[in-house]
Design an enzyme around this catalytic site. Structure first.
Site: not given
Ligand code: SF4
Ligand code: SF4
Length: 313
Positions: A129, A187, A190, A194, A237
């Site tokens: 990185d 799914c 996420c 968020c 995060c």
């Molecule tokens: S990345 Fe997001 S959509 Fe894909 S399996 Fe994980 S939580 Fe579910």
């Molecule tokens: S790191 Fe946190 S703010 Fe950024 S996309 Fe993921 S859940 Fe959202």
């Protein structure tokens, strides 16, 4: 040593040194990522990270980074801790230990040296990185996983709480096929979780809304529209990874350098709130947290405090 022998040697050494997995990709120009990346930049999703606009040719073609490069070897290393820090303020798990840039480079050096012993005049460089390399794209290319909807590289066995390190080398290996398929299915955990709605529909992130960007990379004011949405995060995060079902399989690391120091383990909310610059430099001297600088950490904490006070009013 044969190509197959060298491939086995690198894989065995990587596992012996504590890496989760490694994969081998043949160097090529990642042309299918070009328009995607340029479009992401054009929409300003990199926010103030202007360095992402530079060296695009090198990002897409590792042969421009290492002369004579034939292979990209990709290594995954868990940073998932056994225990979380005890403060209400949240620090992303990857930053609990010492700065991963240095730790991973040190861990990969013996492997690179081993390759050099077997391949005369090999030309190679380790990237953690630390240069314009599309690490996740190469991990996909090396068969290690797919791009989740949260933009993380997801491994079927180990989820996504891992660092990706890359060795670009003129040595040749037996290559993996690019990862086939995508196991996010229907799914949307996420995206739903968020708190700032930073996840875009094309598996990329709008950095301007991402807590990770705001708390680490942003050197200016926090955007007012995100007040009250940081969910106690003061450095990075993990939310969109925490809710991912594939992370139920996260492998706890056992790398001593990624363990939190005693000072960090014992840190209290009050100590964070009242931290002096001297204490910041002492506690985070080896940590990636120093990237946000003392003023940044203070700003991040007060952004939450103001939010909490407002909520109580
Ligand atoms: S990345 Fe997001 S959509 Fe894909 S399996 Fe994980 S939580 Fe579910
Ligand atoms: S790191 Fe946190 S703010 Fe950024 S996309 Fe993921 S859940 Fe959202």
């Amino acid at each position: 040593m044969t190509t197959t022998g060298l491939t086995e040697y690198v894989r065995n050494e990587a596992l012996r040194l504590g890496f989760l997995d490694c994969g081998f990709a043949r160097v090529r120009h990642l042309s299918e990522h070009e328009n995607f990346y340029l479009e992401w930049l054009r929409k300003g999703n990199h926010a103030s990270m202007e360095y992402m606009e530079r060296n695009i040719d090198k990002r897409l073609n590792p042969a421009l980074l290492v002369e004579g490069a034939r292979s990209v070897v990709v290594f995954l290393h868990s940073y998932y801790p056994e225990k979380e820090l005890r403060t209400k303020y949240k620090i992303a798990r990857y930053a609990y230990g010492e700065d991963y840039h240095d730790v991973l480079k040190d861990k990969l050096r013996p492997i690179a040296d081993g390759i050099a012993q077997h391949v005369p005049n090999v030309n190679q460089r380790i990237f953690t990185d630390s240069a314009p390399v599309l690490e996740r794209a190469w991990a996909h290319e090396a068969g290690l996983g797919w791009f989740g909807k949260n933009s993380s590289l997801i491994h079927r066995k180990y989820g996504s709480f891992f660092f990706i390190a890359v060795l670009i080398t003129s040595a040749e290996f037996d290559y993996n096929s690019p990862f086939c398929g995508n196991y996010c299915g229907n799914c949307t955990a996420c995206i739903n979780a968020c708190p700032t709605k930073a996840i875009l529909t094309n598996r990329t992130i709008n950095s301007r809304r991402c807590i990770s960007y705001q708390t680490i990379e942003n050197r200016g004011e926090m955007p007012f529209e995100l007040k009250g949405k940081f969910a106690q995060n003061i450095f990075g995060c993990d939310i969109c990874q925490e809710v991912c079902p594939w992370n139920k399989r996260s492998m706890i690391h056992n790398e001593p350098h990624f363990m939190p120091s005693n000072e960090l383990s014992q840190l209290t909310d009050k100590a964070l709130e009242q931290m002096t610059e001297t204490a910041f430099k002492q506690i985070f001297r080896k940590s990636a947290i120093k990237r946000t600088k003392f003023e940044g950490l203070k700003r991040n904490i007060s952004f939450l405090d103001t939010t909490n006070n407002r909520d109580k009013e």
